[in-house]
Design an enzyme around this catalytic site. Sequence first.
Site, PDB file in Angstrom:
ATOM      1  N   GLY A  14       0.802  -1.231   0.000  1.00 35.42           N
ATOM      2  CA  GLY A  14       0.000   0.000   0.000  1.00 35.42           C
ATOM      3  C   GLY A  14       0.829   1.273   0.000  1.00 35.42           C
ATOM      4  O   GLY A  14       2.053   1.265   0.183  1.00 35.42           O
ATOM      5  N   LEU A  16       0.790   3.801   2.165  1.00 34.59           N
ATOM      6  CA  LEU A  16       1.412   4.197   3.428  1.00 34.59           C
ATOM      7  C   LEU A  16       2.743   3.479   3.625  1.00 34.59           C
ATOM      8  O   LEU A  16       3.754   4.085   4.004  1.00 34.59           O
ATOM      9  CB  LEU A  16       0.474   3.886   4.598  1.00 34.59           C
ATOM     10  CG  LEU A  16       1.096   4.282   5.930  1.00 34.59           C
ATOM     11  CD1 LEU A  16       0.837   5.742   6.222  1.00 34.59           C
ATOM     12  CD2 LEU A  16       0.580   3.427   7.062  1.00 34.59           C
ATOM     13  N   LYS A  18       4.691   2.283   1.419  1.00 35.46           N
ATOM     14  CA  LYS A  18       5.708   2.756   0.482  1.00 35.46           C
ATOM     15  C   LYS A  18       6.170   4.176   0.786  1.00 35.46           C
ATOM     16  O   LYS A  18       7.339   4.485   0.736  1.00 35.46           O
ATOM     17  CB  LYS A  18       5.163   2.660  -0.948  1.00 35.46           C
ATOM     18  CG  LYS A  18       5.031   1.204  -1.395  1.00 35.46           C
ATOM     19  CD  LYS A  18       4.878   1.082  -2.887  1.00 35.46           C
ATOM     20  CE  LYS A  18       3.425   1.122  -3.252  1.00 35.46           C
ATOM     21  NZ  LYS A  18       3.102   0.723  -4.608  1.00 35.46           N
ATOM     22  N   ASP A 176      -1.355   8.231  15.723  1.00 33.76           N
ATOM     23  CA  ASP A 176      -1.835   9.537  15.302  1.00 33.76           C
ATOM     24  C   ASP A 176      -0.552  10.238  14.873  1.00 33.76           C
ATOM     25  O   ASP A 176       0.244  10.641  15.730  1.00 33.76           O
ATOM     26  CB  ASP A 176      -2.503  10.278  16.466  1.00 33.76           C
ATOM     27  CG  ASP A 176      -3.031  11.621  16.007  1.00 33.76           C
ATOM     28  OD1 ASP A 176      -2.311  12.316  15.261  1.00 33.76           O
ATOM     29  OD2 ASP A 176      -4.154  11.978  16.389  1.00 33.76           O
ATOM     30  N   HIS A 177      -0.323  10.334  13.577  1.00 37.75           N
ATOM     31  CA  HIS A 177       1.027  10.735  13.141  1.00 37.75           C
ATOM     32  C   HIS A 177       1.393  12.150  13.595  1.00 37.75           C
ATOM     33  O   HIS A 177       2.569  12.486  13.669  1.00 37.75           O
ATOM     34  CB  HIS A 177       1.204  10.548  11.634  1.00 37.75           C
ATOM     35  CG  HIS A 177       0.558  11.595  10.792  1.00 37.75           C
ATOM     36  ND1 HIS A 177      -0.792  11.638  10.558  1.00 37.75           N
ATOM     37  CD2 HIS A 177       1.073  12.655  10.121  1.00 37.75           C
ATOM     38  CE1 HIS A 177      -1.065  12.673   9.787  1.00 37.75           C
ATOM     39  NE2 HIS A 177       0.044  13.307   9.499  1.00 37.75           N
ATOM     40  N   LYS A 181       5.143  14.484  15.418  1.00 39.17           N
ATOM     41  CA  LYS A 181       5.739  15.710  14.882  1.00 39.17           C
ATOM     42  C   LYS A 181       6.502  16.452  15.972  1.00 39.17           C
ATOM     43  O   LYS A 181       6.043  16.555  17.111  1.00 39.17           O
ATOM     44  CB  LYS A 181       4.662  16.616  14.268  1.00 39.17           C
ATOM     45  CG  LYS A 181       4.058  16.011  12.988  1.00 39.17           C
ATOM     46  CD  LYS A 181       3.168  17.005  12.272  1.00 39.17           C
ATOM     47  CE  LYS A 181       2.314  16.320  11.225  1.00 39.17           C
ATOM     48  NZ  LYS A 181       2.860  16.367   9.878  1.00 39.17           N
ATOM     49  N   HIS A 239      -6.349  14.259  15.318  1.00 40.03           N
ATOM     50  CA  HIS A 239      -5.221  15.190  15.470  1.00 40.03           C
ATOM     51  C   HIS A 239      -5.564  16.422  16.324  1.00 40.03           C
ATOM     52  O   HIS A 239      -4.824  16.795  17.227  1.00 40.03           O
ATOM     53  CB  HIS A 239      -4.748  15.674  14.096  1.00 40.03           C
ATOM     54  CG  HIS A 239      -4.569  14.569  13.089  1.00 40.03           C
ATOM     55  ND1 HIS A 239      -3.954  13.370  13.402  1.00 40.03           N
ATOM     56  CD2 HIS A 239      -4.901  14.481  11.779  1.00 40.03           C
ATOM     57  CE1 HIS A 239      -3.930  12.601  12.315  1.00 40.03           C
ATOM     58  NE2 HIS A 239      -4.501  13.247  11.324  1.00 40.03           N
TER      59      HIS A 239
HETATM   60  C1  BG6 Z   1      -4.345  12.710   7.646  1.00 36.58           C
HETATM   61  C2  BG6 Z   1      -5.641  13.030   6.944  1.00 36.58           C
HETATM   62  O1  BG6 Z   1      -4.596  12.099   8.877  1.00 36.58           O
HETATM   63  O2  BG6 Z   1      -3.614  13.911   7.851  1.00 36.58           O
HETATM   64  C3  BG6 Z   1      -5.405  13.778   5.647  1.00 36.58           C
HETATM   65  O3  BG6 Z   1      -6.342  11.824   6.663  1.00 36.58           O
HETATM   66  C4  BG6 Z   1      -4.538  14.989   5.885  1.00 36.58           C
HETATM   67  O4  BG6 Z   1      -6.639  14.168   5.042  1.00 36.58           O
HETATM   68  C5  BG6 Z   1      -3.285  14.603   6.652  1.00 36.58           C
HETATM   69  O5  BG6 Z   1      -4.202  15.541   4.637  1.00 36.58           O
HETATM   70  C6  BG6 Z   1      -2.458  15.823   7.022  1.00 36.58           C
HETATM   71  O6  BG6 Z   1      -1.250  15.400   7.548  1.00 36.58           O
HETATM   72  P1  BG6 Z   1       0.070  16.248   7.362  1.00 36.58           P
HETATM   73  O7  BG6 Z   1       1.122  15.504   8.123  1.00 36.58           O
HETATM   74  O8  BG6 Z   1       0.331  16.322   5.888  1.00 36.58           O
HETATM   75  O9  BG6 Z   1      -0.217  17.597   7.911  1.00 36.58           O
END
Ligand code: BG6
Length: 503
Positions: A14, A16, A18, A176-177, A181, A239
């Site tokens: 997928g 992500l 990659k 939650d990426h 950050k 987020h």
């Molecule tokens: C994701 C959302 O969780 O976060 C996307 O699904 C959004 O829609 C993205 O574009 C934004 O993340 P970043 O790190 O690019 O600010």
Amino acid sequence: MNQSALFTIFGGTGDLAKRKLYPSLFRLYRKGNLKDHFAVIGTARRPWSDEHYREIVQETIKDLHPSPAEAEEFSSHFYYLSHNVNDTNHYDELRELTERLDEQYQLANNRVYYLAMAPQFFGTIVQHLQSQGILTEEGFNRLVIEKPFGFDYDSANELNRQIRAVFPEKDIFRIDHYLGKEMIQNIAVVRFANNIFESMWNNRYIDNIQITFSESLGVEDRGGYYENSGALKDMVQNHILQVVSLLAMEVPVSFSDESIRLEKVKALKAIRRYTTEEVTENFVRGQYDAGKLDTTEFIPYRKEPNVAEDSATETFVAGKFLIDNFRWSGVPFYIRTGKRMTEKGTRINIVFKQVPVNVFHFDNEDVSPELSHNVLTIYIQPTEGFSLTLNGKQIGQGFNPEPVKLDFRQSAEVTENSPEAYEKLLLDALRGDGTNFSHWDEVANSWEIVDCIKKTWDQITPDFPNYAAGTMGPKASFDLLNKNGHDWIWTPDNWYRERGKLD
Ligand code: BG6
């Protein structure tokens, strides 16, 4: 630290995997966090060979400029298994490969399972990991899960029940990426390592807080997903509420994942659950129409691929959260996020109250100088840093105050070279540190808050589209603050308007 572990990535072919996972694993490998004792099994339905998989992995790390030998050696740790998540026999093959690699690379039975695929399969996968004896008694078994974690409280609760039947909470790492950050992690340091802020971080000194997550991109090729999500579930449930909890929480007794979570959950519990009337009063939604910013023209959301012509999905949300506790009672936490806004930018403005009396209000002058609010701005992306707006004296005769800004931004070089969010999160999961992941109690509270809003919205057909692409959202978002005597501090659209580049 050089950790031994086997990563099994469900969804290994997928986007992500990659874009984020393989490059992050490579960075960890390069830094020596992963060395000889690691292996990766990528699984998905496609019938790839190990060789093809390794070529793809090498392709994904090209931008990091590995030497040919380095790329070869790194990718030799990757193995591919064509896998149907619903087929029990396939898990037996997975167990055999897992056991073989464990022995070959001496992985001490340490296993990380990464679910980078559609959430409807999560339950089946974890059940099979258990029933087919893939989980080990020795070493560790950790589960890393991508969002979305459910689509409302009930579905999230059900998903959680299935997962918790197999993995204890301490071994579940819900990604939650944003929590990976740099500047989101810095919120705690700004608050708890600076007495000037710590002592003023409450409703006696803070007037309002503004959190903006704006995106310049549209929905791109994700229309199918986004139509069922919308900005509220895509950004606010996860987020933005995570950021609100980091800003609002009490000081944890120690900086451990357990103590921090405890405080974050308390903050989320104190966010008011709105009635229908309160939702209408405190939340606005928007959807982008066609627009033009400078020389670039944009199509409306409803014309994007896989989007319904009469779509009622919101691509913008602005709202006011109220936190009913001693520290925050009466302080609005304004939030806004959207697609196709003027600029990509994530920032937090902490707006402090004015001094009690403006002594620079001179009776003998026609126009009295206005005092600006002190504002602490935390820049999360694309630049990283802080600024503090103060009032100073205008040079020359008299005592006219004027705003001055103390501004610290990391250099582009530092920002560029700082570890990527996924790299940090993968390393945290490898170390078993859950600080930067969402605990179930956080997820559950966030869904409760968002469900109230969604429930009200579902009863009323919105008047969409209501903002032009390239702007900072619908008028209602500005009115929301104006009615409390506030204004959005960050207005990048004005820069374009002043130059005739935006209507
Ligand atoms: C994701 C959302 O969780 O976060 C996307 O699904 C959004 O829609 C993205 O574009 C934004 O993340 P970043 O790190 O690019 O600010």
